[in-house]
Motif scaffolding. Sequence first.
Motif, mmCIF file in Angstrom:
data_model
loop_
_atom_site.group_PDB
_atom_site.id
_atom_site.type_symbol
_atom_site.label_atom_id
_atom_site.label_comp_id
_atom_site.label_asym_id
_atom_site.label_seq_id
_atom_site.Cartn_x
_atom_site.Cartn_y
_atom_site.Cartn_z
ATOM 1 N N GLY A 247 0.807 -1.213 0.000
ATOM 2 C CA GLY A 247 0.000 0.000 0.000
ATOM 3 C C GLY A 247 0.837 1.258 0.000
ATOM 4 N N LEU A 248 1.858 1.291 0.841
ATOM 5 C CA LEU A 248 2.693 2.489 0.924
ATOM 6 C C LEU A 248 3.643 2.603 -0.263
ATOM 7 C CD1 LEU A 248 3.352 2.377 4.757
ATOM 8 C CD2 LEU A 248 1.972 4.042 3.514
ATOM 9 N N ALA A 249 4.106 1.468 -0.778
ATOM 10 C CA ALA A 249 4.960 1.501 -1.968
ATOM 11 C C ALA A 249 4.189 2.048 -3.167
ATOM 12 C CB ALA A 249 5.502 0.106 -2.265
ATOM 13 N N ASP A 250 2.955 1.601 -3.303
ATOM 14 C CA ASP A 250 2.104 2.069 -4.394
ATOM 15 C C ASP A 250 1.834 3.566 -4.276
ATOM 16 O OD1 ASP A 250 0.542 1.941 -6.640
ATOM 17 O OD2 ASP A 250 -1.191 1.068 -5.649
ATOM 18 N N MET A 251 1.595 4.013 -3.053
ATOM 19 C CA MET A 251 1.324 5.424 -2.822
ATOM 20 C C MET A 251 2.543 6.273 -3.186
ATOM 21 S SD MET A 251 -0.384 6.934 0.631
ATOM 22 C CE MET A 251 -1.653 8.189 0.521
ATOM 23 N N ARG A 252 3.720 5.793 -2.826
ATOM 24 C CA ARG A 252 4.950 6.517 -3.142
ATOM 25 C C ARG A 252 5.148 6.646 -4.657
ATOM 26 N NH1 ARG A 252 8.515 2.934 -1.744
ATOM 27 N NH2 ARG A 252 8.959 2.361 -3.909
ATOM 28 N N GLU A 253 4.989 5.542 -5.357
ATOM 29 C CA GLU A 253 5.202 5.562 -6.802
ATOM 30 C C GLU A 253 4.169 6.448 -7.500
ATOM 31 O OE1 GLU A 253 7.811 4.385 -8.449
ATOM 32 O OE2 GLU A 253 8.565 3.973 -6.429
ATOM 33 N N ASN A 254 2.939 6.418 -7.004
ATOM 34 C CA ASN A 254 1.893 7.256 -7.591
ATOM 35 C C ASN A 254 2.206 8.735 -7.398
ATOM 36 O OD1 ASN A 254 -0.846 7.535 -8.807
ATOM 37 N ND2 ASN A 254 -1.345 8.406 -6.820
ATOM 38 N N LEU A 255 2.677 9.101 -6.210
ATOM 39 C CA LEU A 255 3.011 10.498 -5.953
ATOM 40 C C LEU A 255 4.213 10.930 -6.794
ATOM 41 C CD1 LEU A 255 2.613 13.136 -4.451
ATOM 42 C CD2 LEU A 255 3.974 12.207 -2.558
ATOM 43 N N LYS A 256 5.212 10.090 -6.901
ATOM 44 C CA LYS A 256 6.395 10.427 -7.699
ATOM 45 C C LYS A 256 6.015 10.695 -9.157
ATOM 46 C CE LYS A 256 10.120 7.989 -7.360
ATOM 47 N NZ LYS A 256 11.024 6.805 -7.245
ATOM 48 N N SER A 257 5.189 9.826 -9.707
ATOM 49 C CA SER A 257 4.818 9.991 -11.113
ATOM 50 C C SER A 257 3.935 11.219 -11.318
ATOM 51 C CB SER A 257 4.108 8.734 -11.626
ATOM 52 O OG SER A 257 2.902 8.497 -10.926
ATOM 53 N N ALA B 208 1.906 33.644 -0.369
ATOM 54 C CA ALA B 208 1.176 34.333 -1.432
ATOM 55 C C ALA B 208 -0.207 34.736 -0.951
ATOM 56 C CB ALA B 208 1.054 33.426 -2.655
ATOM 57 N N ASP B 209 -0.867 35.585 -1.740
ATOM 58 C CA ASP B 209 -2.239 35.968 -1.428
ATOM 59 C C ASP B 209 -3.132 34.750 -1.465
ATOM 60 O OD1 ASP B 209 -2.016 39.087 -3.277
ATOM 61 O OD2 ASP B 209 -1.454 38.592 -1.207
ATOM 62 N N HIS B 210 -4.207 34.759 -0.702
ATOM 63 C CA HIS B 210 -5.079 33.593 -0.598
ATOM 64 C C HIS B 210 -6.006 33.435 -1.772
ATOM 65 C CE1 HIS B 210 -4.572 33.640 4.066
ATOM 66 N NE2 HIS B 210 -3.464 33.336 3.423
ATOM 67 N N ASP B 211 -6.110 34.431 -2.644
ATOM 68 C CA ASP B 211 -7.071 34.352 -3.729
ATOM 69 C C ASP B 211 -6.425 33.986 -5.062
ATOM 70 O OD1 ASP B 211 -5.662 36.642 -4.098
ATOM 71 O OD2 ASP B 211 -7.394 37.946 -4.427
ATOM 72 N N VAL B 212 -5.224 33.383 -4.993
ATOM 73 C CA VAL B 212 -4.587 32.953 -6.238
ATOM 74 C C VAL B 212 -5.294 31.746 -6.799
ATOM 75 C CG1 VAL B 212 -2.353 33.875 -5.582
ATOM 76 C CG2 VAL B 212 -2.933 31.533 -4.964
ATOM 77 N N ASP B 213 -5.022 31.457 -8.070
ATOM 78 C CA ASP B 213 -5.688 30.343 -8.730
ATOM 79 C C ASP B 213 -5.352 29.022 -8.063
ATOM 80 O OD1 ASP B 213 -6.766 32.067 -10.523
ATOM 81 O OD2 ASP B 213 -5.193 31.771 -12.027
ATOM 82 N N ALA B 214 -6.275 28.065 -8.185
ATOM 83 C CA ALA B 214 -6.050 26.731 -7.642
ATOM 84 C C ALA B 214 -4.959 26.035 -8.430
ATOM 85 C CB ALA B 214 -7.348 25.918 -7.709
ATOM 86 N N PRO B 215 -4.247 25.063 -7.813
ATOM 87 C CA PRO B 215 -3.181 24.359 -8.513
ATOM 88 C C PRO B 215 -3.763 23.421 -9.561
ATOM 89 C CG PRO B 215 -3.613 23.321 -6.416
ATOM 90 C CD PRO B 215 -4.445 24.577 -6.462
ATOM 91 N N PRO B 216 -2.948 22.981 -10.519
ATOM 92 C CA PRO B 216 -3.448 22.018 -11.498
ATOM 93 C C PRO B 216 -3.861 20.738 -10.819
ATOM 94 C CG PRO B 216 -1.046 22.180 -11.571
ATOM 95 C CD PRO B 216 -1.535 23.282 -10.690
ATOM 96 N N PRO B 217 -4.957 20.090 -11.269
ATOM 97 C CA PRO B 217 -5.420 18.875 -10.628
ATOM 98 C C PRO B 217 -4.434 17.742 -10.819
ATOM 99 C CG PRO B 217 -6.596 19.225 -12.667
ATOM 100 C CD PRO B 217 -5.781 20.464 -12.424
ATOM 101 N N ALA B 218 -4.381 16.832 -9.839
ATOM 102 C CA ALA B 218 -3.546 15.644 -9.963
ATOM 103 C C ALA B 218 -4.182 14.679 -10.943
ATOM 104 C CB ALA B 218 -3.389 14.974 -8.603
ATOM 105 N N ASP B 219 -3.374 13.905 -11.636
ATOM 106 C CA ASP B 219 -3.900 12.922 -12.588
ATOM 107 C C ASP B 219 -4.558 11.786 -11.838
ATOM 108 O OD1 ASP B 219 -3.008 14.349 -14.730
ATOM 109 O OD2 ASP B 219 -1.072 13.309 -14.820
#
Length: 219
Positions: A74-84, A208-219
């Motif tokens: 479970g944790l190995a999969d989570m790590r690889e998913n975050l890295k990619s 930064a200011d709190h009203d900046v744009d949201a980050p790009p969504p994760a895949d």
Amino acid sequence: MNRSHVLASPPDNRTKYARTRTRILDAAAYVLSRQGYAGTRLSDVAGRAEIQTPAIYYYFASRDELIEEVMACGLADMRENLKSTLAALPPDTSAIDRILVAAETHLRHELEISDYTTASIRNHGQIPERLRIRADQEGDSYGAIWRQLFDDAARTGSLRTDVDPRISQMLVMGALNWAAEWWDPARTSLDGIVLAAQSLIRSALSTADHDVDAPPPAD
């Protein structure tokens, strides 16, 4: 919703042994994520895997060996998913936005994608210490990615100077992990949880200011 372990899913050309072993692991992850360490019975795993209970011992020497494998995977999969996911971001993505993407990736993997990850997070404190060695090693590797994210944010001036990067990292990860215990999809959408988490993290940590744009969504 597909909550099987992505890395463990076998291609069609793998052996029957490997396919059955993976089916047992998938079933164990499902049961462990919902019933906990104490409540996970091999008969429940066998029933979900559609095999006879004694057949499990052909693939795993004991119940604990099976659970140990689920936790580490479970944790190995989570790590690889975050890295990619992080590797796929545009090079100019800010350090804070990378943290926000990591938070979304963590939540979606934990709550939607992988029973293995949910099982690992929810049962880490329940399993005997001898079964946590591999999981702890994987967890350290996963945590190292987060440490780098927070160090980068501090180095680039994206992190508020009055907060400690390491303490902030541990608080954020602890809050994200705890979502596995309280989230009820019937009451709050996963998208809502993600947006709330990102808003809190940005408000608490960003220079930064709190009203900046949201980050790009994760895949």
